[in-house]
Scaffold this motif. Structure first.
Motif, PDB file in Angstrom:
ATOM      1  N   GLU A 117       1.583 -26.060 -30.328  1.00  0.00           N
ATOM      2  CA  GLU A 117       1.030 -24.659 -30.325  1.00  0.00           C
ATOM      3  C   GLU A 117       0.804 -24.379 -31.813  1.00  0.00           C
ATOM      4  O   GLU A 117       0.020 -22.923 -31.669  1.00  0.00           O
ATOM      5  CB  GLU A 117       2.786 -24.097 -30.886  1.00  0.00           C
ATOM      6  CG  GLU A 117       3.075 -22.135 -30.706  1.00  0.00           C
ATOM      7  CD  GLU A 117       4.385 -22.072 -31.646  1.00  0.00           C
ATOM      8  OE1 GLU A 117       5.366 -23.044 -31.861  1.00  0.00           O
ATOM      9  OE2 GLU A 117       4.457 -21.323 -31.915  1.00  0.00           O
ATOM     10  N   THR A 118       1.242 -24.365 -32.569  1.00  0.00           N
ATOM     11  CA  THR A 118       0.124 -24.695 -33.747  1.00  0.00           C
ATOM     12  C   THR A 118      -1.248 -25.095 -33.890  1.00  0.00           C
ATOM     13  O   THR A 118      -3.080 -24.214 -33.722  1.00  0.00           O
ATOM     14  CB  THR A 118       0.191 -25.351 -35.609  1.00  0.00           C
ATOM     15  OG1 THR A 118       1.115 -25.088 -35.646  1.00  0.00           O
ATOM     16  CG2 THR A 118      -0.508 -24.905 -36.108  1.00  0.00           C
ATOM     17  N   ALA A 119      -1.678 -25.501 -32.893  1.00  0.00           N
ATOM     18  CA  ALA A 119      -3.325 -25.991 -32.505  1.00  0.00           C
ATOM     19  C   ALA A 119      -3.621 -24.959 -31.778  1.00  0.00           C
ATOM     20  O   ALA A 119      -4.971 -24.491 -31.980  1.00  0.00           O
ATOM     21  CB  ALA A 119      -2.890 -27.358 -31.569  1.00  0.00           C
ATOM     22  N   GLU A 120      -3.117 -24.209 -30.602  1.00  0.00           N
ATOM     23  CA  GLU A 120      -3.745 -23.483 -29.928  1.00  0.00           C
ATOM     24  C   GLU A 120      -3.840 -22.097 -30.795  1.00  0.00           C
ATOM     25  O   GLU A 120      -5.094 -20.653 -30.832  1.00  0.00           O
ATOM     26  CB  GLU A 120      -2.485 -22.829 -28.783  1.00  0.00           C
ATOM     27  CG  GLU A 120      -3.035 -23.465 -27.909  1.00  0.00           C
ATOM     28  CD  GLU A 120      -2.027 -23.639 -26.612  1.00  0.00           C
ATOM     29  OE1 GLU A 120      -1.212 -22.644 -26.642  1.00  0.00           O
ATOM     30  OE2 GLU A 120      -1.649 -24.622 -25.960  1.00  0.00           O
ATOM     31  N   LYS A 121      -3.157 -22.067 -31.661  1.00  0.00           N
ATOM     32  CA  LYS A 121      -3.160 -20.462 -32.836  1.00  0.00           C
ATOM     33  C   LYS A 121      -4.013 -20.524 -33.688  1.00  0.00           C
ATOM     34  O   LYS A 121      -5.015 -19.339 -33.714  1.00  0.00           O
ATOM     35  CB  LYS A 121      -1.441 -20.087 -33.795  1.00  0.00           C
ATOM     36  CG  LYS A 121      -1.632 -19.312 -34.143  1.00  0.00           C
ATOM     37  CD  LYS A 121      -0.030 -18.895 -34.897  1.00  0.00           C
ATOM     38  CE  LYS A 121       0.068 -17.960 -36.206  1.00  0.00           C
ATOM     39  NZ  LYS A 121       1.038 -17.320 -36.962  1.00  0.00           N
ATOM     40  N   TYR A 122      -4.454 -21.730 -34.266  1.00  0.00           N
ATOM     41  CA  TYR A 122      -5.513 -21.487 -35.591  1.00  0.00           C
ATOM     42  C   TYR A 122      -6.759 -22.792 -34.697  1.00  0.00           C
ATOM     43  O   TYR A 122      -7.926 -22.333 -35.019  1.00  0.00           O
ATOM     44  CB  TYR A 122      -5.059 -22.771 -36.806  1.00  0.00           C
ATOM     45  CG  TYR A 122      -4.121 -21.540 -37.152  1.00  0.00           C
ATOM     46  CD1 TYR A 122      -4.390 -20.941 -37.773  1.00  0.00           C
ATOM     47  CD2 TYR A 122      -2.683 -22.284 -36.993  1.00  0.00           C
ATOM     48  CE1 TYR A 122      -3.747 -20.560 -39.133  1.00  0.00           C
ATOM     49  CE2 TYR A 122      -1.543 -21.438 -37.802  1.00  0.00           C
ATOM     50  CZ  TYR A 122      -2.295 -20.539 -37.601  1.00  0.00           C
ATOM     51  OH  TYR A 122      -0.937 -19.811 -39.182  1.00  0.00           O
ATOM     52  N   GLY A 123      -6.156 -22.820 -33.743  1.00  0.00           N
ATOM     53  CA  GLY A 123      -8.375 -23.047 -32.451  1.00  0.00           C
ATOM     54  C   GLY A 123      -8.253 -24.642 -33.739  1.00  0.00           C
ATOM     55  O   GLY A 123      -9.314 -25.230 -33.664  1.00  0.00           O
ATOM     56  N   VAL A 124      -7.453 -25.130 -33.141  1.00  0.00           N
ATOM     57  CA  VAL A 124      -7.881 -26.712 -33.793  1.00  0.00           C
ATOM     58  C   VAL A 124      -7.524 -27.826 -32.930  1.00  0.00           C
ATOM     59  O   VAL A 124      -6.362 -27.318 -32.045  1.00  0.00           O
ATOM     60  CB  VAL A 124      -7.058 -26.945 -35.716  1.00  0.00           C
ATOM     61  CG1 VAL A 124      -8.036 -26.090 -36.603  1.00  0.00           C
ATOM     62  CG2 VAL A 124      -5.467 -26.712 -35.027  1.00  0.00           C
ATOM     63  N   GLN A 125      -7.486 -29.192 -32.966  1.00  0.00           N
ATOM     64  CA  GLN A 125      -7.405 -30.279 -31.768  1.00  0.00           C
ATOM     65  C   GLN A 125      -5.899 -30.724 -32.138  1.00  0.00           C
ATOM     66  O   GLN A 125      -5.089 -30.409 -33.483  1.00  0.00           O
ATOM     67  CB  GLN A 125      -8.069 -31.242 -32.035  1.00  0.00           C
ATOM     68  CG  GLN A 125      -8.262 -31.947 -30.586  1.00  0.00           C
ATOM     69  CD  GLN A 125      -8.951 -33.118 -30.965  1.00  0.00           C
ATOM     70  OE1 GLN A 125      -9.878 -33.271 -31.736  1.00  0.00           O
ATOM     71  NE2 GLN A 125      -8.737 -34.130 -29.873  1.00  0.00           N
ATOM     72  N   GLU A 126      -4.964 -30.767 -31.319  1.00  0.00           N
ATOM     73  CA  GLU A 126      -3.112 -31.006 -32.260  1.00  0.00           C
ATOM     74  C   GLU A 126      -3.227 -32.092 -31.953  1.00  0.00           C
ATOM     75  O   GLU A 126      -4.252 -33.406 -32.193  1.00  0.00           O
ATOM     76  CB  GLU A 126      -2.524 -31.045 -30.567  1.00  0.00           C
ATOM     77  CG  GLU A 126      -0.917 -31.444 -30.242  1.00  0.00           C
ATOM     78  CD  GLU A 126      -0.878 -31.383 -29.245  1.00  0.00           C
ATOM     79  OE1 GLU A 126      -1.409 -30.802 -28.406  1.00  0.00           O
ATOM     80  OE2 GLU A 126       1.107 -31.872 -28.922  1.00  0.00           O
ATOM     81  N   GLY A 127      -2.927 -32.579 -32.948  1.00  0.00           N
ATOM     82  CA  GLY A 127      -2.521 -34.100 -33.986  1.00  0.00           C
ATOM     83  C   GLY A 127      -3.013 -34.476 -35.388  1.00  0.00           C
ATOM     84  O   GLY A 127      -2.743 -34.894 -35.592  1.00  0.00           O
ATOM     85  N   SER A 128      -3.916 -32.817 -35.334  1.00  0.00           N
ATOM     86  CA  SER A 128      -4.834 -33.134 -36.490  1.00  0.00           C
ATOM     87  C   SER A 128      -3.788 -32.676 -37.698  1.00  0.00           C
ATOM     88  O   SER A 128      -3.174 -32.500 -37.374  1.00  0.00           O
ATOM     89  CB  SER A 128      -6.178 -32.236 -37.052  1.00  0.00           C
ATOM     90  OG  SER A 128      -5.506 -31.197 -36.407  1.00  0.00           O
ATOM     91  N   TRP A 129      -4.273 -33.278 -38.832  1.00  0.00           N
ATOM     92  CA  TRP A 129      -3.582 -32.992 -40.311  1.00  0.00           C
ATOM     93  C   TRP A 129      -3.017 -31.707 -40.486  1.00  0.00           C
ATOM     94  O   TRP A 129      -4.271 -31.009 -40.560  1.00  0.00           O
ATOM     95  CB  TRP A 129      -3.738 -33.297 -41.169  1.00  0.00           C
ATOM     96  CG  TRP A 129      -4.259 -35.065 -41.301  1.00  0.00           C
ATOM     97  CD1 TRP A 129      -5.195 -36.167 -41.221  1.00  0.00           C
ATOM     98  CD2 TRP A 129      -2.980 -36.499 -41.667  1.00  0.00           C
ATOM     99  NE1 TRP A 129      -5.234 -37.138 -40.642  1.00  0.00           N
ATOM    100  CE2 TRP A 129      -3.714 -37.568 -40.967  1.00  0.00           C
ATOM    101  CE3 TRP A 129      -1.723 -35.887 -41.745  1.00  0.00           C
ATOM    102  CZ2 TRP A 129      -3.131 -38.911 -40.914  1.00  0.00           C
ATOM    103  CZ3 TRP A 129      -0.913 -37.127 -41.393  1.00  0.00           C
ATOM    104  CH2 TRP A 129      -1.977 -38.233 -41.212  1.00  0.00           C
TER     105      TRP A 129
END
Lengths: 339, 339
Positions: free
Chosen positions: B282-294
């Motif tokens: 969910e956070t990955a989609e919201k902020y446009g970053v890769q899932e599993g990153s720090w």
């Protein structure tokens, strides 16, 4: 501590003396810094650093040093460093105007009653002065008042010391050392002489003049903020070196100078204040100078390295006892006495 | 004093406070230097200089500082100054490794229980970082481990503070700040953000790494002589500024770093040690970053300038009383209380 192949971590993990450095406060930062600085096996370095850190931190605590003052101090130190060059040493100047130079000279070169007293080295000694034969002129300034200097260097029993190397330097008639002139291409108003077998040395220089220490840099700005003048009374610098003898850094000051009792760098001692004479006819002929020109006559007295060391050690032990510090001397320098 | 038309002499003669400076000794140089430094009508400057001179002289007396050590210290200071540049501040580094920076920060920015604690500024903050919009990336390093930071800045009551300027800086994946690269042509791994109306700011950076402070200069040589390592635990710097709020200079440290308890500059506080999470879907989609990153999440708490000043004054008065010093605060800074 997590396993690590980083050299630093391994080194620190191996040292049982190292305190955990975390959540340091106004009250515990000092002992922790001292402990982390105590890992070198050099007892003198450990002691000097411990005193340095204690005083630095106490200074900040007693003044509640503000962030702005801290930053201004760092900027001041940077400015001092950046204005330094091969021929300008702003940190010696800073040490001079803060009284540290005089203090360090007094600590290191105590004189028995007969020895010539020391004075501050100052920032203007150089290592490129020419070695001149007795009787030479060390000035190329046509505007100054000529002065013949006729001196001896003897021991405390009055016995001449031959072969002493004497560095001599003074300003030109404008009150500037050669290194203060941007177009300096060769040393002037400075030389190195060697005493002859009767301990004599003589040279032609200039009657010294009062002059302001360099005040276009950060130290000058500091003096201005402190409402202090930047003048030194007229003087000639002398430095005497010979194996077995205590190195003597001193100067002779002219009596009656307006700055005789307000030297910006605290260098004047009454025993170093002298009167100039005038050259009489006989002296003029003997030394090849004009009758009526200025004459500086002075007998310098060196002390042996051995007697100075002994006196310095004795005064150190007395002073440290008075300060309530439990120290011992190793290589003539105090370190904590842990026995 | 002889009559003189030289400005300096006239000024000094007119000042009745000026002591005659002659024949100064180990025992009387300090009060005399303090007196000559007390002519500025600036009570704070007079007090700070008096404490500085006292500590400097006491240091020399307690260590019986040798002429060689004195000269080596001056050369060390020159070397520090000369290596400084627009992007290198060796004196901040020196202050850091001596524990002075941490101490000055603690004195000036005491925190009530709820406020985020401060940490050392360090020598790597610059004034050319770009202002970035929330969500931007502040790194140009392809090799680091990507880290999303999602933060808030609030007051001690939990109310968001909008419009706070936040300077953020960290090293690249090699453990170097941009200014440490000779070919730096633009800022990298640094930015300035502004909190939104909910007190939020977020950006893309790198998971920080442990790194050695610059050790190719005089401070590095000092640490080596002291047998100290030069490493800092992995951290990201933050500096919060807004009118009416106490400026907060701090950093967040990663738990488990091998240098967590041996930071070369004493900056770590337990309240600033954090755990990173991993970005979920969910956070990955919201902020446009890769899932599993720090993922770094942190809520910073600012205190008002007024409450910090009050607390600082109170702590200053208590500390100075404890030290037995009779001082009063003028503009929040101690000066002697002569009433």
């Amino acid at each position: 501590m997590a396993a690590s192949n980083q050299k630093g971590a391994a080194a620190i993990a191996a040292n049982a003396n190292a305190p955990p450095l975390l959540d340091l406060t106004i009250d515990n930062i000092t002992p922790n810094t001292i402990r982390i600085n105590s890992q070198s096996n050099n007892a003198r370095l450990t002691y000097v650093m411990a005193r340095l850190v204690t005083h630095l931190h106490d200074f900040a605590r007693e003044t509640r040093l503000s962030t702005d003052e801290w930053m201004a101090s760092l900027q001041f130190l940077i400015a001092c460093g950046q204005i330094c060059s091969d021929v300008r040493n702003e940190f010696i100047l800073l040490s001079d105007v803060l009284g540290l130079s005089l203090l360090v000279d007094n600590i290191n070169h105590p004189k028995p009653p007969l020895g010539t007293e020391g004075s501050v080295l100052g920032p203007f000694h150089t290592h490129d002065a020419p070695v001149l034969a007795n009787g030479s002129s060390m000035t190329s300034d046509p505007d100054g008042e000529p002065m013949l200097a006729v001196c001896t260097v003897k021991d405390t029993q009055g016995k001449p010391i031959a072969g002493v190397t004497i560095d001599i330097w003074e300003t030109d008639s404008s009150g500037h050392y050669d290194v203060q002139h941007a177009d300096r291409d060769a040393p002037s108003e400075r030389c190195v002489m060697v005493s002859d077998d009767q301990g004599r040395f003589w040279f032609k220089g200039l009657k010294p003049v009062s002059y302001p220490i360099p005040h276009d840099g950060p130290v000058g700005k500091l003096l201005e903020r402190l409402n202090r003048h930047c003048w030194r009374p007229a003087h000639v610098h002398f430095m005497f070196s010979k194996d077995g003898w205590d190195k003597l850094v001193t100067a002779l000051y002219l009596r009656g100078d307006p700055y005789e009792t307000s030297d910006a760098v605290f260098g004047v001692k009454q025993s170093l204040v002298i009167d100039l004479d005038k050259v009489d006819k006989e002296t003029a002929e003997k030394y090849g100078v004009q009758e009526g020109s200025w004459l500086l006559k002075h007998d310098f007295v060196l002390t042996t390295q051995e007697e100075t060391e002994k006196l310095r050690d004795q005064l150190a032990v007395e002073a440290l006892e008075k300060l309530g510090l439990r120290l011992k001397l190793v290589d003539h320098l105090p370190v904590p006495d842990l026995d």
